[in-house]
Design an enzyme around this catalytic site. Structure first.
Site, short mmCIF file in Angstrom:
data_model
loop_
_atom_site.label_atom_id
_atom_site.label_comp_id
_atom_site.label_asym_id
_atom_site.label_seq_id
_atom_site.Cartn_x
_atom_site.Cartn_y
_atom_site.Cartn_z
N PHE A 116 0.85 -1.19 0.00
CA PHE A 116 0.00 0.00 0.00
C PHE A 116 0.88 1.24 0.00
CE2 PHE A 116 -2.60 3.15 2.39
CZ PHE A 116 -3.71 3.19 1.57
N CYS A 117 0.74 2.09 -1.02
CA CYS A 117 1.66 3.21 -1.23
C CYS A 117 0.94 4.55 -1.10
CB CYS A 117 2.32 3.11 -2.60
SG CYS A 117 3.10 1.52 -2.92
N LEU A 118 0.99 5.13 0.09
CA LEU A 118 0.35 6.42 0.35
C LEU A 118 1.36 7.45 0.85
CD1 LEU A 118 -2.21 8.18 0.69
CD2 LEU A 118 -2.47 7.18 2.99
N GLY B 134 6.84 14.42 2.34
CA GLY B 134 6.11 15.56 2.87
C GLY B 134 4.66 15.24 3.19
N ILE C 80 7.16 2.44 2.77
CA ILE C 80 6.24 1.50 2.14
C ILE C 80 6.52 0.08 2.64
CG2 ILE C 80 5.35 0.63 -0.03
CD1 ILE C 80 4.84 3.66 0.62
N GLU D 110 0.00 3.97 10.54
CA GLU D 110 -1.45 3.90 10.28
C GLU D 110 -2.22 4.86 11.19
OE1 GLU D 110 -3.63 0.57 9.13
OE2 GLU D 110 -1.89 -0.60 8.48
N ALA E 275 -0.79 8.17 13.77
CA ALA E 275 -0.12 8.32 15.06
C ALA E 275 -1.14 8.48 16.19
CB ALA E 275 0.81 9.54 15.02
#
Length: 432
Positions: free
Chosen positions: A174-176, A180, A208, A414, A416
Site C-alpha cells: 500500500f503506497c500512500l 512531505g 512502504i 497507520e 499516530a
C-alpha cells in the site's frame, strides 16, 4: 476451495505441541494464560443469551485461532531471532502464510480466498503477533488494506486478475506516505498525468511496508493537483512496470523482518484499466481502508503485548529473591494486575470495533480508540516486562527486548496516537 479452518485443522495434526520452560530459548513458544483462551460460541440462543460476550467466538473462529497459534509456534517461532538479526523475512514463512490461507482470509472462495469473517482476520493477526509482530503486519497489510480495497472497489476483471494471485502467491503493498505527506497524508505530490489510454506516474513514496517482496503496488497519485485531495486516485501497479524503482530497505528499530522501502516513479505508464475504483476517489478509499486497518494494528499491538506478558509471567513466578518468588512481592503483584487489566481492556476495545464493522455499524471512533489504546498499552507492557525480568530481559538472548522494540511503531504508523485522539474527539464533538 475448502475453508481455512478445515485446511488448518488438517495441517495442525502434523504439528507437535511446545511448552515453555522458564528462561528457555526464546524460540520456544510462550505460556498462554487461561484468561486469553476464549470459548466457542455454542447454543447461545438456547441458553437465553441474546448478546454473547466479546470473547466468545464461532466454531470457525475458534478453529482458525487455534490453528494459527500452532502454525506460528511451529513454523515462525524458530526463525524469529534470525529474521530480526538479518532484517529479512524467511521465504518459508511467506510461503507458509500463503499455504495456510492467511493471505486471503476475507476473500471470497471464488477467487481462491477463505471467505471468513473480519474478526477472523483480527484473531489471525493477534496470534501471529504473539510470536512475531513483523509477520503479523505482513499479513495485516495484505488482508485489511490490499485485499479489502480490491474486493470493495475493483472491477470484475481486476478481481479475477489480482485476487487469485494475492491469495496464493503475490504480496501486495500500500503506497500512500511520502516525504512531505506523513500524518498529513493527502498532501502527497506524486502525479498521474493522462496520456492516451495510460496514466504516467511521477514522484516518490516513503515508508512502504512489504515493498521488498511485493509483486503489486496500490499507489495513490493525484491526477489534478489544482483540486487538491479530490484529485487523488488509486492505481494498481505491477512490480515489473518500467520506471518503478524500489529502494533499499530502511534499517529500523523494530519490525525488522518486515521490509520498509522508498519507491520512485519515473514515467511509469499505467493502463487506464488499472485505475482502482473511480477517478478522484482515492482519498475516500484510503480513509476507509485505514479505518479498518487500524483495527488490524490494534490486534497486532494487542498480540505483541500479550505475547510478551505470557513469556514474562512464568519467569517472575520462578525467580527467587530474598527467599521468595518475585511474584510474591505485593508491589509486583499490583503491577502485574494493572498490566493484565489494561491488556483485557485493549482486547475488548479491539474485538468490539471488529464486531461493529462486521455488523455494518459505525465503527470509526471505536477503531481509533482500539488502535490508540492497544498501541499505548503495548509500549507500557513491554517496558514493564523488561523491568520484571531484570538484566536478562535487557539482552537479546530472550525475546522481551524485541517485543519492546517492535511495540514503538504502534504509536506511529497507520495514524499516530495524536491523530487517533483527534478522530475520537471529533466524533465526541459530533455526538454532543
Amino acid at each position: 476451495m475448502e475453508g481455512l479452518a478445515v485446511r488448518l485443522l488438517r495441517g495442525s495434526r502434523l504439528l507437535r505441541r511446545n511448552f515453555l520452560t522458564c528462561l528457555s530459548s526464546w524460540k520456544i513458544p510462550p505460556h498462554v494464560s487461561k484468561s486469553s483462551q476464549s470459548e466457542a460460541l455454542l447454543n447461545i440462543t438456547n441458553n437465553g443469551i441474546h448478546f454473547a460476550p466479546l470473547q466468545t467466538f464461532t466454531d470457525e473462529e475458534m478453529m482458525i485461532k487455534s490453528s494459527v497459534k500452532k502454525f506460528a509456534q511451529e513454523q515462525i517461532a524458530p526463525l524469529v531471532s534470525t529474521m530480526d538479526e538479518n532484517s529479512k523475512m524467511e521465504k518459508s514463512v511467506i510461503q507458509g502464510l500463503f499455504q495456510q490461507g492467511l493471505m486471503g482470509i476475507e476473500v471470497d472462495p471464488e477467487y481462491g480466498g477463505t471467505g471468513a469473517s473480519f474478526l477472523s482476520t483480527v484473531l489471525v493477526i493477534e496470534e501471529l503477533a504473539k510470536v512475531d509482530a513483523s509477520v503479523a503486519v505482513f499479513c495485516e497489510i495484505q488482508n485489511t488494506l490490499i485485499n479489502t480495497l480490491i474486493r470493495k472497489h475493483g472491477t470484475e476483471e481486476q478481481k479475477a486478475t489480482y485476487l487469485p494471485q494475492l491469495t496464493t502467491e503475490k504480496v501486495g503493498s500500500f503506497c500512500l506516505s511520502e516525504a512531505g505527506a506523513g500524518s498529513d497524508s493527502f498532501a502527497l505530490k506524486t502525479r498521474a498525468d493522462k496520456e492516451g489510454d495510460y496514466y504516467v506516474l511521477n514522484g516518490s513514496k516513503m515508508w512502504i511496508s512489504s515493498a521488498e517482496h511485493a509483486g503489486l503496488f496500490l499507489v495513490m497519485a493525484n491526477v489534478d493537483p489544482t483540486i487538491g485531495y479530490k484529485g487523488i486516485t488509486s492505481f494498481l501497479v505491477d512490480r515489473d512496470t518500467p520506471g518503478l524503482h524500489i529502494g533499499k530497505p530502511e534499517n529500523k528499530l523494530g519490525l525488522r523482518a518486515s521490509s520498509t522501502c522508498p519507491l520512485t516513479f519515473e514515467n511509469v505508464k499505467v493502463p487506464e484499466a488499472n485505475i482502482l475504483g473511480q477517478i478522484g476517489h482515492g482519498y475516500k478509499y484510503a480513509i476507509g481502508s485505514l479505518n479498518e486497518g487500524r483495527i488490524g494494528i490494534a490486534a497486532q499491538m494487542l498480540g505483541l503485548a500479550q505475547g510478551c506478558f505470557d513469556y514474562t509471567i512464568p519467569y517472575i513466578k520462578e525467580r527467587i529473591q530474598f527467599g521468595k518468588r518475585l511474584f510474591d512481592f505485593q508491589g509486583l503483584q499490583h503491577q502485574v494486575a494493572h498490566v493484565a487489566t489494561q491488556l483485557e481492556a485493549a482486547r475488548l476495545l479491539t474485538y468490539n470495533a471488529a464486531r461493529l464493522l462486521e455488523a455494518g455499524k459505525p465503527f470509526i471512533k471505536e477503531a481509533s480508540m482500539a488502535k490508540y489504546y492497544a498501541s499505548e498499552i503495548a509500549g507500557q507492557t513491554t517496558s514493564k516486562c523488561i523491568e520484571w525480568m531484570g538484566g536478562v530481559g535487557y539482552t537479546k538472548d530472550y525475546p522481551v527486548e524485541k517485543y519492546f522494540r517492535d511495540a514503538k511503531i504502534g504509536t506511529i504508523y497507520e495514524g499516530a496516537s495524536n491523530i487517533q485522539l483527534n478522530t475520537i474527539a471529533k466524533h465526541i464533538d459530533a455526538e454532543y
